[in-house]
Design a protein around this motif. Structure first.
Motif, PDB file in Angstrom:
ATOM      1  N   ARG A 140      15.646 -15.813 -10.302  1.00  0.00           N
ATOM      2  CA  ARG A 140      15.252 -14.473 -10.732  1.00  0.00           C
ATOM      3  C   ARG A 140      14.533 -13.743  -9.600  1.00  0.00           C
ATOM      4  O   ARG A 140      13.899 -14.369  -8.743  1.00  0.00           O
ATOM      5  CB  ARG A 140      14.336 -14.528 -11.964  1.00  0.00           C
ATOM      6  N   LYS A 141      14.636 -12.421  -9.617  1.00  0.00           N
ATOM      7  CA  LYS A 141      13.863 -11.585  -8.704  1.00  0.00           C
ATOM      8  C   LYS A 141      12.594 -11.169  -9.437  1.00  0.00           C
ATOM      9  O   LYS A 141      12.652 -10.649 -10.551  1.00  0.00           O
ATOM     10  CB  LYS A 141      14.659 -10.350  -8.281  1.00  0.00           C
ATOM     11  N   VAL A 142      11.456 -11.399  -8.802  1.00  0.00           N
ATOM     12  CA  VAL A 142      10.162 -11.233  -9.464  1.00  0.00           C
ATOM     13  C   VAL A 142       9.341 -10.161  -8.755  1.00  0.00           C
ATOM     14  O   VAL A 142       9.282 -10.112  -7.521  1.00  0.00           O
ATOM     15  CB  VAL A 142       9.379 -12.567  -9.483  1.00  0.00           C
ATOM     16  N   LEU A 143       8.693  -9.310  -9.537  1.00  0.00           N
ATOM     17  CA  LEU A 143       7.743  -8.327  -9.020  1.00  0.00           C
ATOM     18  C   LEU A 143       6.354  -8.707  -9.505  1.00  0.00           C
ATOM     19  O   LEU A 143       6.104  -8.820 -10.707  1.00  0.00           O
ATOM     20  CB  LEU A 143       8.103  -6.923  -9.507  1.00  0.00           C
ATOM     21  N   ASN A 144       5.434  -8.904  -8.564  1.00  0.00           N
ATOM     22  CA  ASN A 144       4.069  -9.320  -8.861  1.00  0.00           C
ATOM     23  C   ASN A 144       3.123  -8.165  -8.550  1.00  0.00           C
ATOM     24  O   ASN A 144       2.762  -7.934  -7.398  1.00  0.00           O
ATOM     25  CB  ASN A 144       3.714 -10.560  -8.023  1.00  0.00           C
ATOM     26  N   LEU A 145       2.761  -7.400  -9.593  1.00  0.00           N
ATOM     27  CA  LEU A 145       1.893  -6.243  -9.431  1.00  0.00           C
ATOM     28  C   LEU A 145       0.429  -6.668  -9.468  1.00  0.00           C
ATOM     29  O   LEU A 145       0.045  -7.543 -10.224  1.00  0.00           O
ATOM     30  CB  LEU A 145       2.155  -5.236 -10.555  1.00  0.00           C
ATOM     31  N   LYS A 203       9.401   2.644  -3.050  1.00  0.00           N
ATOM     32  CA  LYS A 203       9.593   1.371  -2.368  1.00  0.00           C
ATOM     33  C   LYS A 203       9.885   0.242  -3.358  1.00  0.00           C
ATOM     34  O   LYS A 203      10.768  -0.590  -3.141  1.00  0.00           O
ATOM     35  CB  LYS A 203       8.352   1.038  -1.532  1.00  0.00           C
ATOM     36  N   LEU A 204       9.164   0.230  -4.462  1.00  0.00           N
ATOM     37  CA  LEU A 204       9.381  -0.806  -5.463  1.00  0.00           C
ATOM     38  C   LEU A 204      10.772  -0.682  -6.089  1.00  0.00           C
ATOM     39  O   LEU A 204      11.433  -1.682  -6.370  1.00  0.00           O
ATOM     40  CB  LEU A 204       8.300  -0.739  -6.543  1.00  0.00           C
ATOM     41  N   THR A 205      11.192   0.559  -6.309  1.00  0.00           N
ATOM     42  CA  THR A 205      12.527   0.782  -6.862  1.00  0.00           C
ATOM     43  C   THR A 205      13.601   0.300  -5.894  1.00  0.00           C
ATOM     44  O   THR A 205      14.620  -0.282  -6.302  1.00  0.00           O
ATOM     45  CB  THR A 205      12.735   2.277  -7.171  1.00  0.00           C
ATOM     46  N   LYS A 206      13.389   0.515  -4.632  1.00  0.00           N
ATOM     47  CA  LYS A 206      14.347   0.106  -3.598  1.00  0.00           C
ATOM     48  C   LYS A 206      14.607  -1.396  -3.642  1.00  0.00           C
ATOM     49  O   LYS A 206      15.748  -1.848  -3.471  1.00  0.00           O
ATOM     50  CB  LYS A 206      13.805   0.507  -2.222  1.00  0.00           C
ATOM     51  N   PHE A 207      13.559  -2.181  -3.875  1.00  0.00           N
ATOM     52  CA  PHE A 207      13.711  -3.639  -3.885  1.00  0.00           C
ATOM     53  C   PHE A 207      14.185  -4.175  -5.242  1.00  0.00           C
ATOM     54  O   PHE A 207      14.524  -5.342  -5.360  1.00  0.00           O
ATOM     55  CB  PHE A 207      12.390  -4.314  -3.514  1.00  0.00           C
ATOM     56  N   GLY A 208      14.165  -3.338  -6.288  1.00  0.00           N
ATOM     57  CA  GLY A 208      14.531  -3.775  -7.638  1.00  0.00           C
ATOM     58  C   GLY A 208      16.015  -3.679  -7.888  1.00  0.00           C
ATOM     59  O   GLY A 208      16.795  -3.461  -6.953  1.00  0.00           O
ATOM     60  N   PRO A 209      16.435  -3.821  -9.170  1.00  0.00           N
ATOM     61  CA  PRO A 209      15.590  -4.104 -10.342  1.00  0.00           C
ATOM     62  C   PRO A 209      15.130  -5.553 -10.374  1.00  0.00           C
ATOM     63  O   PRO A 209      15.680  -6.400  -9.659  1.00  0.00           O
ATOM     64  CB  PRO A 209      16.515  -3.781 -11.514  1.00  0.00           C
ATOM     65  N   TYR A 210      14.154  -5.832 -11.229  1.00  0.00           N
ATOM     66  CA  TYR A 210      13.529  -7.146 -11.268  1.00  0.00           C
ATOM     67  C   TYR A 210      13.806  -7.831 -12.608  1.00  0.00           C
ATOM     68  O   TYR A 210      13.788  -7.204 -13.665  1.00  0.00           O
ATOM     69  CB  TYR A 210      12.020  -7.014 -11.062  1.00  0.00           C
ATOM     70  N   ASP A 211      14.043  -9.124 -12.534  1.00  0.00           N
ATOM     71  CA  ASP A 211      14.293  -9.909 -13.746  1.00  0.00           C
ATOM     72  C   ASP A 211      12.990 -10.291 -14.446  1.00  0.00           C
ATOM     73  O   ASP A 211      12.989 -10.614 -15.635  1.00  0.00           O
ATOM     74  CB  ASP A 211      15.070 -11.181 -13.401  1.00  0.00           C
ATOM     75  N   LEU A 212      11.891 -10.278 -13.682  1.00  0.00           N
ATOM     76  CA  LEU A 212      10.574 -10.619 -14.229  1.00  0.00           C
ATOM     77  C   LEU A 212       9.524  -9.802 -13.499  1.00  0.00           C
ATOM     78  O   LEU A 212       9.487  -9.787 -12.260  1.00  0.00           O
ATOM     79  CB  LEU A 212      10.289 -12.116 -14.068  1.00  0.00           C
ATOM     80  N   ILE A 213       8.684  -9.114 -14.262  1.00  0.00           N
ATOM     81  CA  ILE A 213       7.564  -8.368 -13.695  1.00  0.00           C
ATOM     82  C   ILE A 213       6.274  -8.898 -14.303  1.00  0.00           C
ATOM     83  O   ILE A 213       6.182  -9.088 -15.514  1.00  0.00           O
ATOM     84  CB  ILE A 213       7.682  -6.854 -13.978  1.00  0.00           C
TER      85      ILE A 213
END
Length: 304
Positions: A140-145, A203-213
């Protein structure tokens, strides 16, 4: 104070960092201001109100006695942190603190710093959340805010994540996060963005979409995030970053804000998100009022 001494008799010490005594849960009358944490090989005693020196001496003696029962004549390393009136003072009462200081959790290592500031590099109450991320990150692609020192990111990569994007305003915290990745053998697979989240949607949109945030913001930190006004701003944008049927972990550690507050924010700002479950906190963090404890809610992006 006697309840603290009594509770210590049930305490054992393992090889991993963990909370040993959680007075803030309201289960020990007269001890609501006290916590005891184990960051091997150091014990950290914290008081969230002003206490007299004779009380500190009593608590130290209780800890010393239990330490001798468990560890014999091995040297006790004990740090005391006093938080009162917006001020934090930290003192080494006995022994020493390793430098650098590394601790283990669930198969990973993290750098901590007990003698510098209020936060120590690893929030022990989020242990179950990090374990959940490790179990649900494979491919999964993960975004860690609000990534802080990137504990979620390390666990995600250990769980087989394809990629993690970490973002936090504190470049100092992210620097420790990078070290945590290297400490665990992850020289690639993670990005580190030292930016204001609210100014970085492109920038976050560019690297997304994310399977888990994962969103684990501070509850009341001026200039960064104030939950009562900023959670709504955050939730308006998050669904656009989340893949269809992707998972979102929303975290809130503010005793004055209940579970209903967070759920209402989601209903009003992100109706495309569906509530799945609330993650249980580690048992030691049991609170007689669940609304005052750490809240970790899992949502999922509804299929369109």
């Amino acid at each position: 104070m006697q309840l603290f001494a009594k509770a210590l008799q049930g305490v054992t010490l393992c090889d991993e960092a963990e909370r040993l005594f959680h007075g803030r849960g309201g289960m020990y009358d007269g001890c609501e201001h006290l916590c005891l944490d184990w960051f091997p090989p150091v014990l950290l005693l914290t008081s969230f109100k002003s206490i007299e020196q004779d009380e500190v001496d009593f608590l130290t003696e209780c800890i010393t006695q239990r330490w001798r029962q468990l560890k014999g004549e091995r040297k006790l390393n004990l740090v005391f942190q006093h938080r009162c009136g917006g001020q934090t003072q930290t003192h080494l009462l006995q022994g020493e603190v390793p430098e650098p200081h590394y601790v283990d959790e669930n198969g990973a290592q993290f750098q901590v710093h007990l003698l510098r500031g209020q936060n120590h590099g690893l929030f022990l109450d989020m242990r179950a959340g990090r374990a959940w991320v490790k179990q649900h990150s494979k491919q999964r692609k993960v975004l860690n805010l609000f990534a802080y020192t990137c504990g979620f990111s390390v666990m995600a990569l250990q769980g087989g994540a394809d990629e993690v994007v970490n973002i936090d305003m504190s470049k100092g915290a992210l620097s420790i996060g990078k070290q945590n990745h290297l400490l665990n053998g992850f020289g690639h697979g993670a990005r580190f963005l030292g930016h204001d989240i609210f100014k970085s949607w492109g920038k976050l949109t560019k690297f997304g979409p994310y399977d888990l945030i994962v969103a684990d913001p501070p509850s009341n930190q001026r200039g960064s995030f104030v939950a009562t006004k900023d959670y709504a701003r955050l939730l308006k944008r998050l669904p656009s970053l989340l893949a269809e049927q992707g998972d979102l972990l929303l975290c809130l550690n503010a005793p004055e804000l209940d579970i209903a507050f967070l759920k209402q924010q989601v209903e009003e700002q992100s109706p495309s998100l569906m509530f799945i479950e609330q993650l249980a906190n580690p048992e030691v963090y049991f609170d007689k009022d669940p609304n005052k404890a750490l809240k970790v809610l899992r949502y999922q992006h509804k299929p369109t």
